[in-house]
Design a protein around this motif. Sequence first.
Motif, mmCIF file in Angstrom:
data_model
loop_
_atom_site.group_PDB
_atom_site.id
_atom_site.type_symbol
_atom_site.label_atom_id
_atom_site.label_comp_id
_atom_site.label_asym_id
_atom_site.label_seq_id
_atom_site.Cartn_x
_atom_site.Cartn_y
_atom_site.Cartn_z
ATOM 1 N N VAL A 117 -0.440 2.269 -21.551
ATOM 2 C CA VAL A 117 0.099 1.944 -20.230
ATOM 3 C C VAL A 117 -0.628 2.787 -19.190
ATOM 4 C CG1 VAL A 117 2.153 1.836 -18.770
ATOM 5 C CG2 VAL A 117 2.361 1.439 -21.243
ATOM 6 N N GLN A 118 -1.206 2.129 -18.202
ATOM 7 C CA GLN A 118 -1.885 2.823 -17.118
ATOM 8 C C GLN A 118 -0.977 2.839 -15.893
ATOM 9 O OE1 GLN A 118 -5.873 1.436 -16.337
ATOM 10 N NE2 GLN A 118 -6.181 0.916 -18.486
ATOM 11 N N LEU A 119 -0.822 4.013 -15.291
ATOM 12 C CA LEU A 119 -0.014 4.192 -14.085
ATOM 13 C C LEU A 119 -0.937 4.619 -12.950
ATOM 14 C CD1 LEU A 119 2.650 4.616 -12.491
ATOM 15 C CD2 LEU A 119 2.712 6.926 -13.448
ATOM 16 N N SER A 120 -0.810 3.961 -11.806
ATOM 17 C CA SER A 120 -1.598 4.359 -10.634
ATOM 18 C C SER A 120 -0.759 4.226 -9.375
ATOM 19 C CB SER A 120 -2.879 3.518 -10.518
ATOM 20 O OG SER A 120 -2.579 2.141 -10.493
ATOM 21 N N VAL A 121 -1.072 5.080 -8.409
ATOM 22 C CA VAL A 121 -0.399 5.069 -7.115
ATOM 23 C C VAL A 121 -1.475 5.174 -6.046
ATOM 24 C CG1 VAL A 121 1.250 6.218 -5.587
ATOM 25 C CG2 VAL A 121 1.656 6.188 -8.063
ATOM 26 N N GLU A 122 -1.354 4.341 -5.025
ATOM 27 C CA GLU A 122 -2.334 4.284 -3.955
ATOM 28 C C GLU A 122 -1.612 4.379 -2.611
ATOM 29 O OE1 GLU A 122 -5.600 0.940 -2.507
ATOM 30 O OE2 GLU A 122 -3.915 0.317 -3.751
ATOM 31 N N ILE A 123 -2.105 5.222 -1.738
ATOM 32 C CA ILE A 123 -1.589 5.313 -0.372
ATOM 33 C C ILE A 123 -2.593 4.617 0.543
ATOM 34 C CG2 ILE A 123 -0.858 6.851 1.490
ATOM 35 C CD1 ILE A 123 0.906 7.087 -1.002
ATOM 36 N N VAL A 124 -2.095 3.697 1.365
ATOM 37 C CA VAL A 124 -2.965 2.916 2.243
ATOM 38 C C VAL A 124 -2.511 3.119 3.689
ATOM 39 C CG1 VAL A 124 -3.746 0.596 2.834
ATOM 40 C CG2 VAL A 124 -3.358 1.203 0.441
ATOM 41 N N ASP A 125 -3.469 3.441 4.555
ATOM 42 C CA ASP A 125 -3.182 3.560 5.987
ATOM 43 C C ASP A 125 -3.157 2.174 6.630
ATOM 44 O OD1 ASP A 125 -2.991 6.337 6.190
ATOM 45 O OD2 ASP A 125 -5.148 6.573 6.455
ATOM 46 N N MET A 126 -2.122 1.921 7.406
ATOM 47 C CA MET A 126 -2.045 0.701 8.208
ATOM 48 C C MET A 126 -2.510 1.046 9.622
ATOM 49 S SD MET A 126 1.515 -1.085 6.937
ATOM 50 C CE MET A 126 2.548 0.017 7.867
ATOM 51 N N ASP A 127 -3.216 0.141 10.239
ATOM 52 C CA ASP A 127 -3.721 0.356 11.592
ATOM 53 C C ASP A 127 -2.557 0.394 12.582
ATOM 54 O OD1 ASP A 127 -5.922 0.521 13.511
ATOM 55 O OD2 ASP A 127 -5.213 -1.466 14.143
ATOM 56 N N ARG A 128 -2.329 1.536 13.147
ATOM 57 C CA ARG A 128 -1.191 1.734 14.052
ATOM 58 C C ARG A 128 -1.224 0.809 15.281
ATOM 59 N NH1 ARG A 128 2.657 5.997 14.343
ATOM 60 N NH2 ARG A 128 1.747 7.050 12.549
ATOM 61 N N PRO A 129 -2.380 0.682 15.979
ATOM 62 C CA PRO A 129 -2.378 -0.156 17.186
ATOM 63 C C PRO A 129 -2.083 -1.641 16.938
ATOM 64 C CG PRO A 129 -4.278 1.304 17.191
ATOM 65 C CD PRO A 129 -3.642 1.425 15.836
ATOM 66 N N SER A 130 -2.407 -2.144 15.751
ATOM 67 C CA SER A 130 -2.218 -3.584 15.529
ATOM 68 C C SER A 130 -0.939 -3.900 14.758
ATOM 69 C CB SER A 130 -3.409 -4.162 14.761
ATOM 70 O OG SER A 130 -3.498 -3.592 13.464
ATOM 71 N N TYR A 131 -0.210 -2.900 14.306
ATOM 72 C CA TYR A 131 1.007 -3.144 13.532
ATOM 73 C C TYR A 131 2.147 -3.557 14.469
ATOM 74 C CZ TYR A 131 4.814 -2.443 10.199
ATOM 75 O OH TYR A 131 5.896 -2.631 9.377
ATOM 76 N N VAL A 132 2.851 -4.592 14.102
ATOM 77 C CA VAL A 132 3.994 -5.074 14.880
ATOM 78 C C VAL A 132 5.231 -5.012 13.985
ATOM 79 C CG1 VAL A 132 5.043 -7.043 16.055
ATOM 80 C CG2 VAL A 132 2.591 -6.619 16.268
ATOM 81 N N LYS A 133 6.297 -4.426 14.501
ATOM 82 C CA LYS A 133 7.561 -4.377 13.777
ATOM 83 C C LYS A 133 8.670 -4.531 14.795
ATOM 84 C CE LYS A 133 10.754 -1.523 11.435
ATOM 85 N NZ LYS A 133 11.277 -0.208 11.499
ATOM 86 N N GLU A 134 9.630 -5.380 14.459
ATOM 87 C CA GLU A 134 10.767 -5.581 15.337
ATOM 88 C C GLU A 134 12.031 -5.681 14.482
ATOM 89 O OE1 GLU A 134 9.999 -9.183 17.475
ATOM 90 O OE2 GLU A 134 8.152 -8.403 18.349
ATOM 91 N N ARG A 135 13.134 -5.299 15.048
ATOM 92 C CA ARG A 135 14.436 -5.519 14.405
ATOM 93 C C ARG A 135 15.115 -6.658 15.151
ATOM 94 N NH1 ARG A 135 16.864 0.278 12.415
ATOM 95 N NH2 ARG A 135 14.985 0.870 11.279
ATOM 96 N N LEU A 136 15.388 -7.708 14.440
ATOM 97 C CA LEU A 136 15.953 -8.901 15.063
ATOM 98 C C LEU A 136 17.453 -8.991 14.832
ATOM 99 C CD1 LEU A 136 13.184 -11.398 13.949
ATOM 100 C CD2 LEU A 136 13.324 -10.110 16.082
#
Length: 119
Positions: free
Chosen positions: A100-119
């Motif tokens: 069994v292979q286990l891996s973890v990856e951290i990925v940066d999301m581009d802050r200026p283009s990220y959109v998040k809203e609470r509806l």
Amino acid sequence: MPHLTVEYSCNLPDFPAPQALRELNAAVCASPEVADEADLKTRLVRVDAFEIGTQPAQRAFVHAQLRLLSGRTPEAKADLSERVAGVLRRLTPRPEGVLVQLSVEIVDMDRPSYVKERL
């Protein structure tokens, strides 16, 4: 943000999905990098079609990808990676004769283009 996706191979049928969701969320939300626990979105994906390497060996995998808004320090990323790995290391089944292979990856999301809203 953050988004945590854990993929695991279907030859780990005893993977404890509900427990993993609870413990992964608790571990990640305990980090000072997560300001609001309601921001964390976690999903588990069982992968039915996969191939590992080229040899006809019994192999399985668990891979986690934690996507965060850019700007975290390398130390913060390493801490979050180890929090996720620690939970998965403890909960991942280890079937007899299966590597069994286990891996973890951290990925940066581009802050200026990220959109998040609470509806």
